[in-house]
Design an enzyme around this catalytic site. Sequence first.
Site, PDB file in Angstrom:
ATOM      1  N   GLU A  44       0.761  -1.314  -0.049  1.00 25.92           N
ATOM      2  CA  GLU A  44       0.055  -0.054  -0.008  1.00 25.92           C
ATOM      3  C   GLU A  44       0.931   1.046  -0.064  1.00 25.92           C
ATOM      4  OE1 GLU A  44      -2.831  -0.474   3.217  1.00 25.92           O
ATOM      5  OE2 GLU A  44      -3.932  -1.861   1.899  1.00 25.92           O
ATOM      6  N   CYS A  53      -2.002  -4.636  -5.333  1.00 26.50           N
ATOM      7  CA  CYS A  53      -2.530  -5.926  -4.968  1.00 26.50           C
ATOM      8  C   CYS A  53      -1.198  -6.913  -4.947  1.00 26.50           C
ATOM      9  CB  CYS A  53      -3.935  -6.395  -5.734  1.00 26.50           C
ATOM     10  SG  CYS A  53      -5.185  -5.361  -5.776  1.00 26.50           S
ATOM     11  N   GLU A  55      -1.566 -10.225  -5.991  1.00 20.61           N
ATOM     12  CA  GLU A  55      -1.626 -10.885  -7.402  1.00 20.61           C
ATOM     13  C   GLU A  55      -0.702  -9.957  -8.319  1.00 20.61           C
ATOM     14  OE1 GLU A  55      -4.180  -9.683  -5.435  1.00 20.61           O
ATOM     15  OE2 GLU A  55      -6.193 -10.934  -6.143  1.00 20.61           O
TER      16      GLU A  55
HETATM   17  O1  DUR Z   1      -7.531  -9.452  -4.182  1.00 22.68           O
HETATM   18  C1  DUR Z   1      -7.241  -8.844  -3.626  1.00 22.68           C
HETATM   19  C2  DUR Z   1      -8.128  -7.820  -2.952  1.00 22.68           C
HETATM   20  C3  DUR Z   1      -7.351  -6.845  -2.378  1.00 22.68           C
HETATM   21  N1  DUR Z   1      -6.120  -6.594  -2.006  1.00 22.68           N
HETATM   22  C4  DUR Z   1      -5.333  -5.798  -1.216  1.00 22.68           C
HETATM   23  C5  DUR Z   1      -5.464  -4.131  -1.763  1.00 22.68           C
HETATM   24  C6  DUR Z   1      -5.510  -3.551  -0.561  1.00 22.68           C
HETATM   25  O2  DUR Z   1      -4.111  -3.334  -0.252  1.00 22.68           O
HETATM   26  C7  DUR Z   1      -6.175  -4.254   0.538  1.00 22.68           C
HETATM   27  C8  DUR Z   1      -7.547  -3.889   0.779  1.00 22.68           C
HETATM   28  O3  DUR Z   1      -8.176  -3.762  -0.373  1.00 22.68           O
HETATM   29  O4  DUR Z   1      -6.237  -5.687   0.098  1.00 22.68           O
HETATM   30  C9  DUR Z   1      -5.433  -7.557  -2.633  1.00 22.68           C
HETATM   31  O5  DUR Z   1      -4.054  -7.338  -2.568  1.00 22.68           O
HETATM   32  N2  DUR Z   1      -5.669  -8.626  -3.351  1.00 22.68           N
HETATM   33 ZN    ZN Z   2      -6.381  -6.465  -7.396  1.00 24.41          ZN
END
Ligand code: DUR
Ligand code: ZN
Length: 128
Positions: A44, A53, A55
């Site tokens: 973040e 994210c 992924e």
């Molecule tokens: O599939 C997902 C969904 C959310 N997030 C992260 C984005 C953000 O940092 C936190 C809350 O949305 O989760 C992921 O990494 N993967």
């Molecule tokens: Zn995502």
Amino acid sequence: MDNQTLKNHALSAQEKAYAPYSRFKVGAAILGNDGNVYSGCNVENVAYPLGQCAEATAIGSMVNNACTKIDKIVIVSPNDMLCFPCGGCRQKIAEFADKNTEIVMFSQQGKEKSVLLDELLPFAFNMD
Ligand SMILES: O=c1ccn([C@H]2C[C@H](O)[C@@H](CO)O2)c(=O)[nH]1
Ligand SMILES: [Zn+2]
């Protein structure tokens, strides 16, 4: 490679998640078509929209190691809900996968669900 092994890689990545704003730590692990595992966590930023994210981090690791094909991807949530890839990540996964690529979600309590990319992103955009 079995889902449990990939889940363990995703759990290790999840421990490294940098999620001070949402406190929602996610881990992902990709089995590449080279037989290697590429994992990632969410990263973040104080400028919230810049967060990445788990992924996407795993995809970056895969491509940075010269692999461009996802055979399977596992995602672990931080709670008892399954964490489905967001819309943007579905498109990012589609870039390196095909309709029948398996996407497996695990909750912390061991809930498990497997779907195909085509179920998450039907009518995906592509230019051919
Ligand atoms: O599939 C997902 C969904 C959310 N997030 C992260 C984005 C953000 O940092 C936190 C809350 O949305 O989760 C992921 O990494 N993967
Ligand atoms: Zn995502």
